[in-house]
Each structure stands twice: as C-alpha cells, then as structure tokens.
Design a protein around this motif. Structure first.
Motif, short mmCIF file in Angstrom:
data_model
loop_
_atom_site.label_atom_id
_atom_site.label_comp_id
_atom_site.label_asym_id
_atom_site.label_seq_id
_atom_site.Cartn_x
_atom_site.Cartn_y
_atom_site.Cartn_z
N ILE A 215 44.34 43.67 45.20
CA ILE A 215 44.31 44.40 43.93
C ILE A 215 44.31 43.43 42.75
CG2 ILE A 215 45.53 46.08 42.47
CD1 ILE A 215 46.76 47.25 45.04
N SER A 216 43.28 43.49 41.91
CA SER A 216 43.30 42.64 40.70
C SER A 216 43.72 43.49 39.51
CB SER A 216 41.92 42.00 40.47
OG SER A 216 40.95 43.01 40.33
N GLU A 217 44.17 42.82 38.45
CA GLU A 217 44.60 43.51 37.22
C GLU A 217 43.49 44.46 36.75
OE1 GLU A 217 48.40 42.31 36.63
OE2 GLU A 217 47.32 43.51 35.14
N ASN A 218 43.88 45.71 36.41
CA ASN A 218 42.94 46.69 35.84
C ASN A 218 41.72 46.95 36.73
OD1 ASN A 218 44.56 46.72 33.46
ND2 ASN A 218 43.58 44.78 32.88
N CYS A 219 41.91 46.81 38.04
CA CYS A 219 40.77 47.13 38.93
C CYS A 219 40.60 48.64 39.02
CB CYS A 219 41.02 46.54 40.32
SG CYS A 219 42.30 47.38 41.26
#
Ligand SMILES: NC(=O)C1=CN([C@@H]2O[C@H](COP(=O)(O)OP(=O)(O)OC[C@H]3O[C@@H](n4cnc5c(N)ncnc54)[C@H](O)[C@@H]3O)[C@@H](O)[C@H]2O)C=CC1
Ligand SMILES: NCCC[C@@H](N)C(=O)NCCCC[C@H](N)C(=O)O
Length: 259
Positions: A215-219
C-alpha cells in the motif's frame, strides 16, 4: 459463489452516494460518467423489470428493492414484479420492461429484450472496477496489483492488460495463478519480493487480502470483493481511496453494457 446478505445491502442509496464521491475524486468523473465513457452509451429512461427468483437459497430480502434504488439512481425507470420466477418474468414483459434484471445463486443477468444484448454481473463488475482503477488521476505509474483472479478478477485483469497496464497478479490458488500469468502474460506478484503500488484492484471473498507492504500513500484500492480487502486502520493510515460498494456499480456496468 459467496452470496450477498441483507446486511451487505443496508442503506444502499447512501453506500452508492459515498462510492460515487470516491469515484469522482479518483477519476474526475462520477460512476455514470465512467460508464458512459467506457460503454459509449447513455440511458434514456429504459424500463427495467426486476424479477425476484426463489431458486436455491431463495429471495434475499432487500436484493430486488436495492436493484430498484440502484436502477433509478442511474436514470432508468424500474419496477419490481409482484410475482417471482416465471410468473414474474411474464409480468415484467407484459408491463413493458425493455431490460430484465434477475439473479439466481449462480448468475445475475441483464437482458435487453429489444436488442438481444445480455450481460453477466461478474465480468461486468470486474471490468468497471478495473476501469475506475485505471483512471486514477494520481497514479505514479502504469503498474497495477490485482489480487483475486476468479470470475470477477480475471476479466478485470484482462481489461487492464488490454489498456496497456503492467499487471502484477496474485491469487491464493497457485494453479489458477500460474494459468492466468501465462494466459494473460501478466507478472506473477511474489509477496517475498514486496513493492508498493498506487493502483490496486481486489476481487476476493476474503477480508484483509491486501498486505500493508504493497500500500502506498494515497493509493486507490478498487475492490468489489466482500468483505473489505483492507482494515479501516490501514485505510486511514495511508489515506487510501477505497472504491467499494456491494451491488450498484456492477449493476450499472451491466445495464450500460446492454444499451
Ligand atoms: N461488489 C459487487 O458488485 C460484486 C462483488 N462480488 C464479490 O467479489 C468477490 C469475488 O467474486 P468471484 O470472482 O465471483 O469469486 P471467485 O471465487 O470466482 O474468485 C475469487 C478468487 O479469489 C481467490 N482468493 C480467495 N482468497 C484469497 C486470498 N486471501 N488472497 C488471494 N486470492 C484469494 C480465489 O482463489 C479465487 O480465485 C466475492 O466476494 C463476491 O461476493 C461479486 C460480484 C459483484
Ligand atoms: N454483488 C452482486 C453479485 C451478487 C452475488 N454474489 C449474489 O449474491 N447472488 C445471489 C443473488 C440472489 C438473488 C435472489 N435470487 C433474489 O432474487 O432475491
């Protein structure tokens, strides 16, 4: 197939509105706009007959009622037949339905009686959730993680491949995963070689199938899967745009596909 429960469908109108505002943030279009762009068609008040079906596990209390709310939300004129099954089908046609919506435990279909087009909920759901994910305005690359490659996930993954995305696929069924990697020419995602994605598409009947290390930031996580693919805590920790709704987006995709 994992069947919907009345709890899944509680307050479907609010669920649809919340999903619509997320889709607008993710793509710049509302669900109607994505469907119109994707299918190249616009409804003009087609009459939809919703027929309850008693076979198998029987009628799900608010399934037909939810379809009535959903079809009206997307600009169709709909009614639920008083009778189920064959009598209900007869009633729908006699009352001028142009499109029939009905579902048993295995198949949920939309059938346009005028042009003969017919749609199945599973591929229509996979394609529209994949299409929404593919339109993410803040995507950092064309890499997409797809978790779950079954009757919903496979058509969605195929759609992303056709749109030129680099698809990394994962499924707990290793034989299915291997076959899909070779059939679609996608990359096998190996949890032992973790990496992050800004676009994730999930279609499994299990909870928490998307691990924190992807999970990346703001995905965006575009997921028809029930129950939810990530915890509320992870969603908030990473500011995830979660496109998730139990019936309406997939039904809209079916209806637009038979116009
Ligand atoms: N929101 C909506 O409008 C709709 C939601 N659904 C839901 O989508 C989900 C998938 O439906 P189908 O594709 O028909 O089911 P399916 O059984 O055909 O495919 C599910 C796939 O997920 C895989 N899987 C299961 N657990 C996993 C895990 N922990 N990690 C990775 N892969 C895993 C299975 O091996 C299988 O290949 C179900 O929960 C279904 O209820 C289905 C249709 C519409
Ligand atoms: N999310 C869309 C896919 C729904 C599907 N997982 C399901 O529960 N199908 C069973 C529907 C049964 C409906 C029942 N026969 C009725 O007519 O009320």
């Amino acid at each position: 197939m994992a069947l919907l429960t009345p709890e899944d469908l509680e307050n479907i109108n609010r669920q649809l509105q919340e999903a619509d505002s997320t889709v607008r943030r993710v793509t710049g279009l509302d669900i109607k706009g994505v469907c119109k762009d994707f299918y190249g068609m616009t409804p003009c008040c087609e009459k939809v007959g919703i027929v309850p079906v008693t076979s198998g596990n029987g009628i799900i209390g608010n399934f037909s009622g939810s379809l009535h709310v959903i079809t009206e939300y997307f600009g169709f004129d709909s009614f639920v037949t008083a009778m189920p099954d064959v009598s209900g089908y007869y009633e729908a046609v006699r009352n001028g339905a142009r499109i029939i919506l009905m579902a048993d435990d295995n198949t949920f279909l939309a059938h346009n009686l005028k042009n003969g087009k017919i749609a199945n909920n599973q591929p229509c759901t996979g394609r529209i959730y994949a299409e929404i994910a593919s339109r993410y305005l803040k995507a950092d690359s064309k890499d997409v993680l797809v978790v779950g490659l079954g009757k919903v996930g496979f058509p969605g993954a195929a759609h992303l491949v056709n749109k030129g995305f680099r698809v990394y696929g994962y499924d707990s069924d290793k034989a299915l995963l291997e076959k899909t990697v070779s059939d679609l020419g996608i990359t096998l995602f190996e949890p032992e070689n973790p990496r992050k994605f800004s676009i994730i598409f999930e279609a499994t009947p299990c909870a928490d199938t998307v691990p924190e290390f992807v999970i990346s930031e703001n995905c965006v996580i575009s997921t028809p899967g029930i129950p939810c693919a990530i915890s509320r805590e992870l969603q908030e920790k990473y500011g995830v745009e979660l496109v998730m709704e139990p019936l309406g987006i997939g039904t809209a995709s079916m209806l637009y596909s038979v116009l």
